[in-house]
Write a protein that holds these residues in place. Structure first.
Motif, PDB file in Angstrom:
ATOM      1  N   ASP A 106      47.711  10.206 -24.666  1.00 27.30           N
ATOM      2  CA  ASP A 106      48.154   9.140 -25.579  1.00 27.30           C
ATOM      3  C   ASP A 106      46.968   8.302 -26.045  1.00 27.30           C
ATOM      4  O   ASP A 106      46.843   7.960 -27.208  1.00 27.30           O
ATOM      5  N   LYS A 107      46.118   7.949 -25.082  1.00 24.75           N
ATOM      6  CA  LYS A 107      44.955   7.122 -25.408  1.00 24.75           C
ATOM      7  C   LYS A 107      44.041   7.873 -26.372  1.00 24.75           C
ATOM      8  O   LYS A 107      43.563   7.316 -27.355  1.00 24.75           O
ATOM      9  N   PHE A 108      43.838   9.181 -26.108  1.00 20.96           N
ATOM     10  CA  PHE A 108      42.971   9.979 -26.971  1.00 20.96           C
ATOM     11  C   PHE A 108      43.562  10.055 -28.379  1.00 20.96           C
ATOM     12  O   PHE A 108      42.853   9.941 -29.386  1.00 20.96           O
ATOM     13  N   MET A 156      36.407  -7.975 -31.540  1.00 18.95           N
ATOM     14  CA  MET A 156      36.821  -9.140 -30.754  1.00 18.95           C
ATOM     15  C   MET A 156      37.894  -8.769 -29.728  1.00 18.95           C
ATOM     16  O   MET A 156      38.947  -8.263 -30.111  1.00 18.95           O
ATOM     17  N   GLY A 157      37.629  -9.063 -28.471  1.00 17.93           N
ATOM     18  CA  GLY A 157      38.574  -8.693 -27.411  1.00 17.93           C
ATOM     19  C   GLY A 157      38.497  -7.191 -27.202  1.00 17.93           C
ATOM     20  O   GLY A 157      39.484  -6.485 -27.315  1.00 17.93           O
ATOM     21  N   SER A 158      37.275  -6.734 -26.897  1.00 15.11           N
ATOM     22  CA  SER A 158      37.032  -5.276 -26.881  1.00 15.11           C
ATOM     23  C   SER A 158      37.613  -4.581 -25.656  1.00 15.11           C
ATOM     24  O   SER A 158      37.707  -3.353 -25.627  1.00 15.11           O
ATOM     25  N   TYR A 173      37.373   1.389 -25.422  1.00 17.03           N
ATOM     26  CA  TYR A 173      37.718   2.723 -25.934  1.00 17.03           C
ATOM     27  C   TYR A 173      37.483   2.816 -27.453  1.00 17.03           C
ATOM     28  O   TYR A 173      36.856   3.733 -27.950  1.00 17.03           O
ATOM     29  N   LEU A 174      38.049   1.813 -28.166  1.00 17.26           N
ATOM     30  CA  LEU A 174      38.023   1.893 -29.628  1.00 17.26           C
ATOM     31  C   LEU A 174      36.667   1.450 -30.177  1.00 17.26           C
ATOM     32  O   LEU A 174      36.235   1.912 -31.232  1.00 17.26           O
ATOM     33  N   THR A 175      35.996   0.589 -29.435  1.00 14.52           N
ATOM     34  CA  THR A 175      34.665   0.119 -29.854  1.00 14.52           C
ATOM     35  C   THR A 175      33.680   1.286 -29.808  1.00 14.52           C
ATOM     36  O   THR A 175      32.946   1.545 -30.763  1.00 14.52           O
ATOM     37  N   VAL A 197      33.089  -8.328 -28.108  1.00 15.31           N
ATOM     38  CA  VAL A 197      33.226  -9.658 -27.500  1.00 15.31           C
ATOM     39  C   VAL A 197      34.414  -9.617 -26.535  1.00 15.31           C
ATOM     40  O   VAL A 197      35.504  -9.197 -26.911  1.00 15.31           O
ATOM     41  N   GLU A 198      34.181 -10.056 -25.313  1.00 18.10           N
ATOM     42  CA  GLU A 198      35.212  -9.909 -24.280  1.00 18.10           C
ATOM     43  C   GLU A 198      35.055 -11.027 -23.259  1.00 18.10           C
ATOM     44  O   GLU A 198      33.939 -11.319 -22.843  1.00 18.10           O
ATOM     45  N   THR A 199      36.182 -11.632 -22.861  1.00 24.43           N
ATOM     46  CA  THR A 199      36.083 -12.718 -21.863  1.00 24.43           C
ATOM     47  C   THR A 199      35.768 -12.174 -20.468  1.00 24.43           C
ATOM     48  O   THR A 199      35.087 -12.834 -19.697  1.00 24.43           O
ATOM     49  N   ARG A 200      36.277 -10.981 -20.178  1.00 24.55           N
ATOM     50  CA  ARG A 200      36.130 -10.466 -18.805  1.00 24.55           C
ATOM     51  C   ARG A 200      34.739  -9.888 -18.557  1.00 24.55           C
ATOM     52  O   ARG A 200      34.370  -8.842 -19.098  1.00 24.55           O
ATOM     53  N   ALA A 201      33.986 -10.599 -17.688  1.00 27.93           N
ATOM     54  CA  ALA A 201      32.595 -10.219 -17.433  1.00 27.93           C
ATOM     55  C   ALA A 201      32.501  -8.808 -16.830  1.00 27.93           C
ATOM     56  O   ALA A 201      31.559  -8.068 -17.112  1.00 27.93           O
ATOM     57  N   ASP A 202      33.500  -8.416 -15.995  1.00 28.40           N
ATOM     58  CA  ASP A 202      33.429  -7.082 -15.371  1.00 28.40           C
ATOM     59  C   ASP A 202      33.504  -5.983 -16.437  1.00 28.40           C
ATOM     60  O   ASP A 202      32.791  -4.986 -16.380  1.00 28.40           O
ATOM     61  N   LEU A 203      34.342  -6.201 -17.464  1.00 21.60           N
ATOM     62  CA  LEU A 203      34.462  -5.192 -18.527  1.00 21.60           C
ATOM     63  C   LEU A 203      33.202  -5.164 -19.389  1.00 21.60           C
ATOM     64  O   LEU A 203      32.767  -4.102 -19.840  1.00 21.60           O
ATOM     65  N   VAL A 204      32.622  -6.344 -19.599  1.00 19.70           N
ATOM     66  CA  VAL A 204      31.383  -6.421 -20.393  1.00 19.70           C
ATOM     67  C   VAL A 204      30.284  -5.626 -19.691  1.00 19.70           C
ATOM     68  O   VAL A 204      29.589  -4.808 -20.307  1.00 19.70           O
ATOM     69  N   GLY A 258      32.362 -13.835 -23.722  1.00 24.51           N
ATOM     70  CA  GLY A 258      32.627 -15.099 -24.416  1.00 24.51           C
ATOM     71  C   GLY A 258      33.980 -15.029 -25.087  1.00 24.51           C
ATOM     72  O   GLY A 258      34.679 -14.022 -25.009  1.00 24.51           O
ATOM     73  N   THR A 259      34.343 -16.123 -25.760  1.00 21.52           N
ATOM     74  CA  THR A 259      35.661 -16.125 -26.410  1.00 21.52           C
ATOM     75  C   THR A 259      35.531 -15.854 -27.906  1.00 21.52           C
ATOM     76  O   THR A 259      34.518 -16.176 -28.533  1.00 21.52           O
ATOM     77  N   ILE A 260      36.597 -15.267 -28.428  1.00 15.30           N
ATOM     78  CA  ILE A 260      36.636 -14.908 -29.845  1.00 15.30           C
ATOM     79  C   ILE A 260      36.382 -16.144 -30.704  1.00 15.30           C
ATOM     80  O   ILE A 260      35.639 -16.092 -31.682  1.00 15.30           O
ATOM     81  N   ALA A 312      39.794  -6.783 -34.501  1.00 18.12           N
ATOM     82  CA  ALA A 312      40.471  -7.440 -33.358  1.00 18.12           C
ATOM     83  C   ALA A 312      41.723  -6.630 -33.060  1.00 18.12           C
ATOM     84  O   ALA A 312      42.702  -6.707 -33.798  1.00 18.12           O
ATOM     85  N   LEU A 313      41.660  -5.843 -32.011  1.00 19.38           N
ATOM     86  CA  LEU A 313      42.788  -4.963 -31.712  1.00 19.38           C
ATOM     87  C   LEU A 313      43.477  -5.429 -30.442  1.00 19.38           C
ATOM     88  O   LEU A 313      42.859  -5.508 -29.384  1.00 19.38           O
ATOM     89  N   HIS A 314      44.734  -5.794 -30.587  1.00 20.73           N
ATOM     90  CA  HIS A 314      45.576  -6.217 -29.472  1.00 20.73           C
ATOM     91  C   HIS A 314      45.050  -7.460 -28.770  1.00 20.73           C
ATOM     92  O   HIS A 314      45.188  -7.596 -27.558  1.00 20.73           O
ATOM     93  N   ALA A 315      44.431  -8.353 -29.521  1.00 22.96           N
ATOM     94  CA  ALA A 315      44.030  -9.649 -28.958  1.00 22.96           C
ATOM     95  C   ALA A 315      45.302 -10.497 -28.919  1.00 22.96           C
ATOM     96  O   ALA A 315      46.083 -10.500 -29.862  1.00 22.96           O
TER      97      ALA A 315
END
Ligand SMILES: C[S@@+](CC[C@H](N)C(=O)[O-])C[C@H]1O[C@@H](n2cnc3c(N)ncnc32)[C@H](O)[C@@H]1O
Length: 395
Positions: free
Chosen positions: A158-160, A188-190, A194-196, A216-223, A243-245, A258-261
């Motif tokens: 599905d994701k693919f 924004m809100g990456s 996946y899509l980035t 751009v993403e708030t969650r440092a672990d994902l960054v 950081g924030t959008i 901005a996908l699903h922000a």
């Protein structure tokens, strides 16, 4: 043992698993509103020890993954349905089963066969040439979409498909834009990226363009994870920042994504695209709380909105139509299309806005449409209008 609606649902889940037809199970709407655990997604996977159920527990700020043997997993799901959540959606290749616990604990189960057309599309997808190639694709492997042999993992199909659909929709639009060398794409809100990654891959390898891209993403672990994967993939002009959008300082944005922000974070992103004079704005809205809360209807629409589910759908339609109109009033040609079938996610709209020249008379007409829609629904202000008036979030 006497059957309950919950055990009937579990039987259907067990049968889908036994027939290897389970696409995914989504358990959502926590019974305790303060619960940190928001939802649970179950898919089938193959590990060294054999086939297992893969559980991803989505918490407010983190995801936790666990694998269970089938029987053990079914028991965990049953307990979640009986004690922790109100909704469960079972997606199998031949049918979907929706379960919901309504007021006074009444449980409803609805089974819908998958339409033959949807199955044909799935079959067709196998032979269709993909926008994103899997051969040696490091980021898709690192993100778990592909296995070590660079094949799409069954539970990630599905994701693919979503990744490819996204590129199919926006690839041709970007290809036609007159963009400067080193144009800047802000995603924004990456999230996990996946899509980035897919867009960077497509722009550089397939279109031969040289963008600079920022996730751009708030969650440092994902960054941190995304920057590691970008480096491993040799994507030198792709970086992820924490950081924030609304507030992260960024250079001029040529393409704003901005996908699903969540809720008004989509408006924050659209505002930044408009403020930066972006040539293209692309967003896939998520939830629509602001407009729903702002409804104050005393018109013929009142009986329509007394049903929660219809009010929610109206809020989605009004939020996104007004967003598109505001974008049009700001000099964009807006288009709303289906991102991916509702079978996979209800968050399935893609709004694109291409910068155009707009005459003052056209702008006036659009603003009047916005005013009339707001009046009909008793909305004082759409959040995006407030941003445009104030010149951003906190200013
Ligand atoms: C649902 S995910 C979507 C990820 C990705 N865009 C996609 O569509 O696959 C939303 C992501 O946006 C991030 N996010 C939400 N609000 C944000 C904000 N105001 N600023 C930056 N990131 C935000 C969340 O942490 C989450 O990772």
């Amino acid at each position: 043992m006497q059957k309950t609606p919950f055990t009937i649902f579990i039987d259907k889940l067990g049968s889908a698993i036994a027939k290897k037809e389970l696409v995914k199970l989504v358990v959502a709407r926590p019974r305790d509103p303060a619960s940190d655990l928001k939802s649970l997604v179950v898919t089938m996977i193959e590990i060294k020890a054999g086939p297992r159920l893969n559980f991803v527990y989505h918490h407010k700020t983190k995801d936790i993954t666990k694998n269970y043997a089938f029987d053990e997993g079914l028991a965990v799901v049953l307990k979640s349905l009986e004690e922790d959540f109100f909704n469960a959606d079972l997606f199998a290749s031949a049918e979907t089963v929706q379960m919901s616990v309504a007021g006074r604990g009444k449980v409803k189960i609805r089974t819908t066969p998958v339409a033959p057309k949807a199955m044909e599309i799935t079959a067709h997808d196998h032979v269709k040439e993909r926008m994103i190639s899997t051969a040696g694709n490091v980021y898709l492997r690192e993100l778990g979409v592909l296995n070590a042999a660079f094949e799409v993992r069954r539970e990630m199909s599905d994701k693919f498909r979503q990744i490819n659909r996204y590129i199919e929709l926006i690839g041709p639009v970007i290809a036609e834009l007159p963009l400067r060398e080193g144009f800047h794409v802000a995603d924004m809100g990456s999230g996990k990226g996946y899509l980035t990654f897919a867009l960077y891959d497509y722009l550089t390898r397939k279109l031969g363009k040289s963008p600079v891209m920022t996730g751009v993403e708030t969650r440092a672990d994902l960054v941190e994870q995304s920057n590691r994967i970008a480096e491993k993939s040799g994507f030198v002009n792709l970086r992820f920042v924490s950081g924030t959008i609304a507030d992260l300082p960024l250079e001029k944005i040529d393409i704003l994504i901005a996908l699903h922000a969540c809720d008004t974070a989509t408006d924050d992103a659209i505002f930044r695209g408009i403020a930066s004079g972006a040539a293209l704005i692309v967003c896939a809205p998520c939830c629509h709380k602001q407009v729903r809360k702002a409804f104050n209807v005393n018109s013929v629409l009142k009986p329509v909105l007394k049903h929660g589910i219809l009010e929610e759908r109206q809020a989605e339609i009004i939020t996104d139509s007004v967003r598109a109109l505001i974008m049009e009033s700001q000099g964009y040609q807006a288009r709303i299309s289906e991102f991916i079938s509702t079978e996979h996610t209800p968050k399935n709209l893609l709004i694109t806005g291409k910068k155009v020249t707009r005459k003052p008379a056209e702008k006036k007409k659009i603003l009047e449409s916005i005013r009339q829609i707001k009046e009909l629904y008793g909305i004082k202000q759409h959040y995006l209008e407030g941003l445009l008036e104030r010149g951003g979030s906190g200013r």
